[in-house]
Design a protein around this motif. Structure first.
Motif, short mmCIF file in Angstrom:
data_model
loop_
_atom_site.label_atom_id
_atom_site.label_comp_id
_atom_site.label_asym_id
_atom_site.label_seq_id
_atom_site.Cartn_x
_atom_site.Cartn_y
_atom_site.Cartn_z
N ASN A 69 0.55 -1.42 0.17
CA ASN A 69 0.06 -0.16 0.29
C ASN A 69 0.98 1.36 0.46
OD1 ASN A 69 -1.97 -1.95 0.41
ND2 ASN A 69 -2.39 -1.40 2.06
N ASP A 70 1.89 1.35 0.41
CA ASP A 70 3.15 2.29 0.85
C ASP A 70 3.71 2.84 -0.79
OD1 ASP A 70 1.94 2.57 3.52
OD2 ASP A 70 3.92 2.01 4.18
N TRP A 71 3.95 1.36 -1.40
CA TRP A 71 5.33 1.59 -2.07
C TRP A 71 4.54 1.10 -3.51
CZ3 TRP A 71 8.57 4.42 -0.72
CH2 TRP A 71 9.21 4.55 0.84
N ASN A 72 3.07 0.45 -3.42
CA ASN A 72 2.79 0.14 -4.62
C ASN A 72 3.89 -0.53 -5.96
OD1 ASN A 72 1.22 -1.21 -7.02
ND2 ASN A 72 0.56 1.64 -7.40
N TYR A 73 5.02 -1.17 -5.56
CA TYR A 73 6.39 -1.52 -6.54
C TYR A 73 5.82 -2.44 -7.54
CZ TYR A 73 5.38 -5.49 -2.22
OH TYR A 73 4.45 -6.16 -1.48
N THR A 74 6.85 -2.79 -8.02
CA THR A 74 7.13 -3.62 -8.81
C THR A 74 7.77 -4.69 -8.64
OG1 THR A 74 8.94 -2.71 -10.33
CG2 THR A 74 7.35 -1.94 -11.06
N SER A 75 7.82 -4.66 -7.61
CA SER A 75 8.55 -5.95 -6.69
C SER A 75 9.56 -6.03 -6.20
CB SER A 75 9.78 -6.94 -8.34
OG SER A 75 11.31 -5.91 -8.48
N CYS A 76 9.53 -6.41 -5.41
CA CYS A 76 9.70 -6.81 -3.78
C CYS A 76 11.01 -7.89 -3.63
CB CYS A 76 8.97 -6.53 -2.46
SG CYS A 76 9.00 -5.98 -1.16
N ILE A 77 11.66 -7.92 -2.48
CA ILE A 77 13.00 -8.74 -2.67
C ILE A 77 13.35 -8.66 -1.25
CG2 ILE A 77 15.30 -10.33 -3.30
CD1 ILE A 77 15.05 -8.01 -5.39
N TYR A 78 13.04 -9.86 -1.04
CA TYR A 78 12.98 -10.46 1.05
C TYR A 78 14.47 -10.80 1.17
CZ TYR A 78 8.43 -9.64 2.30
OH TYR A 78 7.22 -9.08 1.96
N VAL A 79 15.52 -10.70 1.37
CA VAL A 79 17.42 -10.69 2.05
C VAL A 79 17.19 -10.91 2.68
CG1 VAL A 79 19.62 -10.56 1.33
CG2 VAL A 79 17.71 -9.23 -0.02
N VAL A 80 16.67 -12.78 3.24
CA VAL A 80 17.15 -13.10 4.30
C VAL A 80 16.88 -14.08 4.12
CG1 VAL A 80 15.31 -13.86 6.41
CG2 VAL A 80 14.46 -12.03 5.56
N GLY A 81 18.16 -14.95 5.05
CA GLY A 81 19.03 -16.21 5.47
C GLY A 81 17.73 -17.74 4.62
N ASN A 82 18.31 -18.38 4.62
CA ASN A 82 17.93 -20.10 3.61
C ASN A 82 17.65 -20.61 4.95
OD1 ASN A 82 19.89 -21.21 5.58
ND2 ASN A 82 21.02 -21.48 3.86
N GLU A 83 17.69 -20.23 6.14
CA GLU A 83 16.72 -20.79 7.22
C GLU A 83 14.67 -20.83 7.47
OE1 GLU A 83 18.48 -20.31 10.78
OE2 GLU A 83 18.49 -17.88 10.88
N GLN A 84 15.44 -19.34 6.38
CA GLN A 84 13.82 -18.86 6.19
C GLN A 84 13.00 -19.17 4.80
OE1 GLN A 84 12.00 -17.70 9.04
NE2 GLN A 84 13.34 -17.29 10.57
N ILE A 85 13.54 -20.28 4.00
CA ILE A 85 13.12 -20.54 2.89
C ILE A 85 11.42 -21.07 2.88
CG2 ILE A 85 12.89 -22.21 1.18
CD1 ILE A 85 16.39 -21.45 0.84
N TYR A 86 11.05 -21.88 4.32
CA TYR A 86 9.77 -22.03 3.57
C TYR A 86 8.85 -21.32 4.41
CZ TYR A 86 5.58 -24.57 6.33
OH TYR A 86 4.09 -24.65 6.70
N HIS A 87 9.56 -20.20 5.17
CA HIS A 87 8.38 -18.69 5.58
C HIS A 87 8.06 -18.49 4.32
CE1 HIS A 87 6.99 -15.68 8.18
NE2 HIS A 87 7.03 -14.82 7.88
N PHE A 88 8.99 -17.99 3.82
CA PHE A 88 8.71 -17.18 2.65
C PHE A 88 8.27 -17.64 1.79
CE2 PHE A 88 12.28 -14.72 5.03
CZ PHE A 88 11.03 -13.15 4.96
N LYS A 89 7.97 -19.22 0.98
CA LYS A 89 6.95 -19.74 0.13
C LYS A 89 5.62 -20.04 0.75
CE LYS A 89 6.79 -23.96 -1.83
NZ LYS A 89 7.74 -25.40 -2.18
N ALA A 90 4.57 -19.72 2.40
CA ALA A 90 3.99 -19.96 2.53
C ALA A 90 3.43 -18.57 2.53
CB ALA A 90 4.33 -20.62 4.21
N LEU A 91 4.35 -17.48 3.19
CA LEU A 91 3.89 -16.69 2.99
C LEU A 91 3.36 -16.06 1.81
CD1 LEU A 91 3.35 -13.74 4.45
CD2 LEU A 91 5.92 -12.99 4.09
#
Length: 185
Positions: A69-91
């Motif tokens: 809502n704030d940015w209306n981006y064309t893409s958003c990249i979450y740079v987070v450790g590989n231990e969170q792969i499942y979390h972001f896939k689910a999100l």
């Protein structure tokens, strides 16, 4: 912009409850609200505990919506450790279930963790490698070899040692695949 969990968990919780009303999510026998993630090869995911309190993914739902809502981006990249792969896939999948087409614009750029031979680095336990100390040690090791060669002024030797130390550290950190964990020894 800073996004505080304390300000956004309600937004996430409201979206989960809307999803429950629409039949996108379901209430389990114990009263927790869950999402079926089997279409993406995962199990069910708790979105609200049985007492109605939020969890990390609930807060991340609210944060993702607010960011869009704030940015209306064309893409958003979450740079987070590989231990969170499942979390972001689910999100990302949950956001698509909620009807947010922009969820296709989200990407998790994961990176591997740097661990010690005895396990993970933990700043709270003091089991970390300080970058400044590491560079000082690498610089000193390089300088001792350079001084054996002779023919360099003190300034040249220090400059070369600095470059060798930085180059060695960069090589060590960049030589493995970025998404894989590595052992620092």
């Amino acid at each position: 912009r800073y996004y505080y969990e304390s300000q956004l968990y309600k937004k996430g919780k409201d979206e989960v409850l809307k999803g429950l009303e629409k039949g996108v999510f379901y209430k389990s026998d114990d009263g927790a609200v869950k999402a079926d993630l089997s279409p993406i090869g995962a199990d069910e995911k708790v979105l609200l505990r049985k007492d109605g309190t939020s969890i990390y993914i609930t807060q991340d739902i609210g944060t993702a919506i607010q960011r869009h809502n704030d940015w209306n981006y064309t893409s958003c990249i979450y740079v987070v450790g590989n231990e969170q792969i499942y979390h972001f896939k689910a999100l990302f999948y949950i956001l698509s279930l909620l009807g947010f087409d922009w969820s296709k614009k989200l990407y998790h750029l994961s990176y591997g963790m740097v661990n010690l031979p005895d396990g993970r680095m933990k700043s709270r336990e003091g089991t970390v490698v300080d970058a400044d100390n590491l560079l000082d040690e690498l610089r000193a090791m390089s300088l001792s070899v350079i001084k054996q060669e002779r023919g360099h002024s003190e300034q040249e030797a220090n400059d070369i040692a600095e470059k060798v130390a930085l180059g060695a550290l960069n090589y060590f950190l960049l030589s493995p695949t970025p998404s894989r964990d590595m052992i620092f020894d």
